[in-house]
Enzyme design. Structure first.
Site, PDB file in Angstrom:
ATOM      1  N   ASP A 191      -7.008  -5.034   5.102  1.00  0.00           N
ATOM      2  CA  ASP A 191      -8.074  -4.391   4.334  1.00  0.00           C
ATOM      3  C   ASP A 191      -9.156  -5.413   4.011  1.00  0.00           C
ATOM      4  O   ASP A 191     -10.347  -5.199   4.260  1.00  0.00           O
ATOM      5  CB  ASP A 191      -7.465  -3.817   3.046  1.00  0.00           C
ATOM      6  CG  ASP A 191      -8.380  -2.813   2.381  1.00  0.00           C
ATOM      7  OD1 ASP A 191      -9.438  -2.515   2.942  1.00  0.00           O
ATOM      8  OD2 ASP A 191      -8.043  -2.343   1.290  1.00  0.00           O
ATOM      9  N   ASP A 215      -5.244 -17.013   4.037  1.00  0.00           N
ATOM     10  CA  ASP A 215      -6.376 -17.666   3.354  1.00  0.00           C
ATOM     11  C   ASP A 215      -7.098 -18.636   4.297  1.00  0.00           C
ATOM     12  O   ASP A 215      -8.332 -18.690   4.337  1.00  0.00           O
ATOM     13  CB  ASP A 215      -5.963 -18.359   2.053  1.00  0.00           C
ATOM     14  CG  ASP A 215      -4.608 -19.026   2.122  1.00  0.00           C
ATOM     15  OD1 ASP A 215      -3.760 -18.565   2.904  1.00  0.00           O
ATOM     16  OD2 ASP A 215      -4.390 -20.020   1.423  1.00  0.00           O
ATOM     17  N   TYR A 243       0.798  -1.221   0.000  1.00  0.00           N
ATOM     18  CA  TYR A 243       0.000   0.000   0.000  1.00  0.00           C
ATOM     19  C   TYR A 243       0.836   1.278   0.000  1.00  0.00           C
ATOM     20  O   TYR A 243       0.287   2.362  -0.062  1.00  0.00           O
ATOM     21  CB  TYR A 243      -0.862   0.037   1.271  1.00  0.00           C
ATOM     22  CG  TYR A 243      -2.251  -0.488   1.072  1.00  0.00           C
ATOM     23  CD1 TYR A 243      -2.452  -1.767   0.609  1.00  0.00           C
ATOM     24  CD2 TYR A 243      -3.359   0.302   1.354  1.00  0.00           C
ATOM     25  CE1 TYR A 243      -3.728  -2.258   0.432  1.00  0.00           C
ATOM     26  CE2 TYR A 243      -4.631  -0.183   1.177  1.00  0.00           C
ATOM     27  CZ  TYR A 243      -4.821  -1.457   0.710  1.00  0.00           C
ATOM     28  OH  TYR A 243      -6.082  -1.940   0.535  1.00  0.00           O
ATOM     29  N   LYS A 281       0.920 -14.095   5.033  1.00  0.00           N
ATOM     30  CA  LYS A 281       1.117 -15.012   3.906  1.00  0.00           C
ATOM     31  C   LYS A 281       2.610 -15.353   3.815  1.00  0.00           C
ATOM     32  O   LYS A 281       3.226 -15.304   2.728  1.00  0.00           O
ATOM     33  CB  LYS A 281       0.639 -14.351   2.598  1.00  0.00           C
ATOM     34  CG  LYS A 281      -0.862 -14.324   2.423  1.00  0.00           C
ATOM     35  CD  LYS A 281      -1.474 -15.678   2.141  1.00  0.00           C
ATOM     36  CE  LYS A 281      -1.103 -16.234   0.787  1.00  0.00           C
ATOM     37  NZ  LYS A 281      -1.682 -17.582   0.558  1.00  0.00           N
TER      38      LYS A 281
END
Ligand code: NAI
Length: 425
Positions: free
Chosen positions: A314, A290, A154, A224
């Site tokens: 987000d 995930d 970001y 992740k």
């Protein structure tokens, strides 16, 4: 007079926020539905504070300009005075702001976060009985998300495909870094994902302190790291290291559990876990993003405080908000726990389709207001607001966006809903 204004300022001394009984709090009204919801929310907060503290405390609201109102009055969308007011008074609240579409205009929300280095985007997620939800057991959702607000993909470090800058970056990657796995170099764009030890540590520290202050059972690092070893993987590694180094008496970790299991066997690891539980320590664990999104739907009770990077945060924030009724009632705040700066905000946008019609749901901003009261240490007033909302929703009273999904729901306008909240404080 100057003395009086000084006395009314919220300040921070070391770890403590010092809040006078009559603090000045700047607010941004906001664009679109901001006009309608902000007026109602400030009024409800005033009534709750008056009731909770029997008139001994009172907020002095100071309007500061941003967005369309600021542009029309000053020619700027985010005047320097507005940033300075938040800098000076530490704590503020804001309605939603339009981000005009077009090159070169930054989101005002992002600009405010960057100017004040508000590195935590904090989102509590809970369900209110009566509110329609896609979950079978929404009452099991009690989560507070700590999203890192200043780093990650970001950060805006990007080069467009086909530009001379991009060619320069590609040349560097290929010739100096031996990068060979960019699939289509002629048509690729590139973004950079900075994640630092400092950035990770200050976020995870804030999350653990929050869990300690609120007597919560766990902090989960969502990442992740299985794919992005150094950035997301770094976040996990540095998060665990911080927890074990700075809170050795207060936490036990899944990281240490695995280490003990490898070195001393599973029985020793289970003993370590059980000791942590019986001592009432906070369990710091991690999960791949995930799997986390799947788990939040299947077993939300496994999670309490979440610490995660910007992009994951987000997605997670909106998904979890949807699990308990949508962004219309999801509150949020952007906070720098070191300086004390904090801006509490409605998490939805300006809803131009319903602006000016007295239809908007003020709940997101109202719950942000309750969060603000808790941040000030004025929990009693915040609780009056949430209790009143609990009463209204469980009896089917809501604005149209929520009542249309309720069995026997009663549709209230923005102002009717606000009056009913005040009636039931
Ligand atoms: P939006 O959140 O304004 O609207 C999406 C949908 O949700 C619309 O159908 C709207 O009517 C409904 N909705 C939103 N808030 C509601 C409320 N309180 N009560 C009832 N219904 C509500 O998102 P959209 O349309 O993508 O954005 C509109 C503008 O808002 C854009 O300029 C965008 O940049 C800005 N925005 C500002 C944010 C902020 O200031 N924090 C956050 C998101 C968008």
């Amino acid at each position: 007079m100057v003395h009086l204004i000084f006395m009314q300022r919220i300040t921070k001394k070391e770890e403590t926020l010092i809040v006078p009984n009559d603090p000045i709090i700047p607010y941004i009204e906001g664009d679109g539905i901001g006009k309608e919801i902000t007026a109602c929310v400030l009024n409800i907060i005033d009534k709750a504070v008056e009731k909770a503290f029997e008139g001994n405390r009172k907020i002095h609201w100071k309007e500061v300009l941003a967005g369309e109102k600021a542009f029309n009055k000053t020619g700027y969308r985010l005047p320097q005075e507005t940033i300075e007011a938040f800098r000076t008074h530490l704590v503020g609240i804001k309605g939603p702001l339009t981000t005009p579409v077009g090159e070169g205009i930054r989101s005002l929300n992002v600009a405010l976060r960057q100017e004040l280095d508000l590195y935590v985007c904090q989102r509590p997620v809970r369900w209110f009985e009566g509110v329609a939800t896609p979950l079978l057991h929404p009452e099991r959702v009690h989560v507070t998300i700590f999203r890192e607000n200043t780093e990650d993909i970001y950060s805006g470090i990007e080069w467009d495909a086909g530009t001379p800058e991009l060619r320069k970056v590609l040349k560097f990657l290929k010739e100096e870094m031996n990068v060979v796995n960019i699939r289509f170099p002629e048509t690729t764009a590139i973004g950079v994902k900075p994640v630092s030890i400092e950035g990770t540590e200050r976020l995870v520290r804030a999350a653990i302190r929050y869990a300690l202050d609120h007597n919560l059972p766990s902090v989960t690092l969502v990442h992740k790291g299985n794919i992005m070893k150094y950035t997301e993987g770094g976040f996990k590694k540095w998060g665990y290291a911080l927890a074990e180094r700075e809170f050795p008496e207060k936490v036990f970790t899944a990281n240490k559990f695995k280490k003990i299991e490898n070195e001393q066997g599973v029985d020793a690891a289970i003993r370590y876990y059980e000791e942590g539980i019986s001592a009432g320590k906070i369990f710091v664990k991690d999960v791949i993003a995930d799997a986390f999104l799947q788990n939040t739907l299947l077993k939300p009770e496994d999670y309490s405080v979440i610490a995660t990077l910007n992009l994951n945060g987000d997605y997670i924030s909106d998904q979890m908000a949807a699990m308990v009724g949508g962004i219309g009632i999801a509150p949020g705040a952007n906070i720098n726990y070191l300086t004390g700066h904090a801006i509490f905000e409605a998490t939805h946008g300006t809803a131009p389709d319903i602006a000016g019609k007295n239809l908007a749901n003020p709940s997101s901003m109202l719950l942000s207001g309750a969060m603000m009261l808790e941040y000030l240490g004025w929990d009693e007033a915040g609780r009056l607001i949430t209790k009143s909302m609990e009463y209204l929703f469980s009896n089917g009273f809501a604005t149209f966006d929520l009542s249309k999904f309720m069995k026997n729901g009663t549709v209230l306008s923005t102002s009717e809903f606000s009056e009913k909240i005040i009636e039931n404080l």
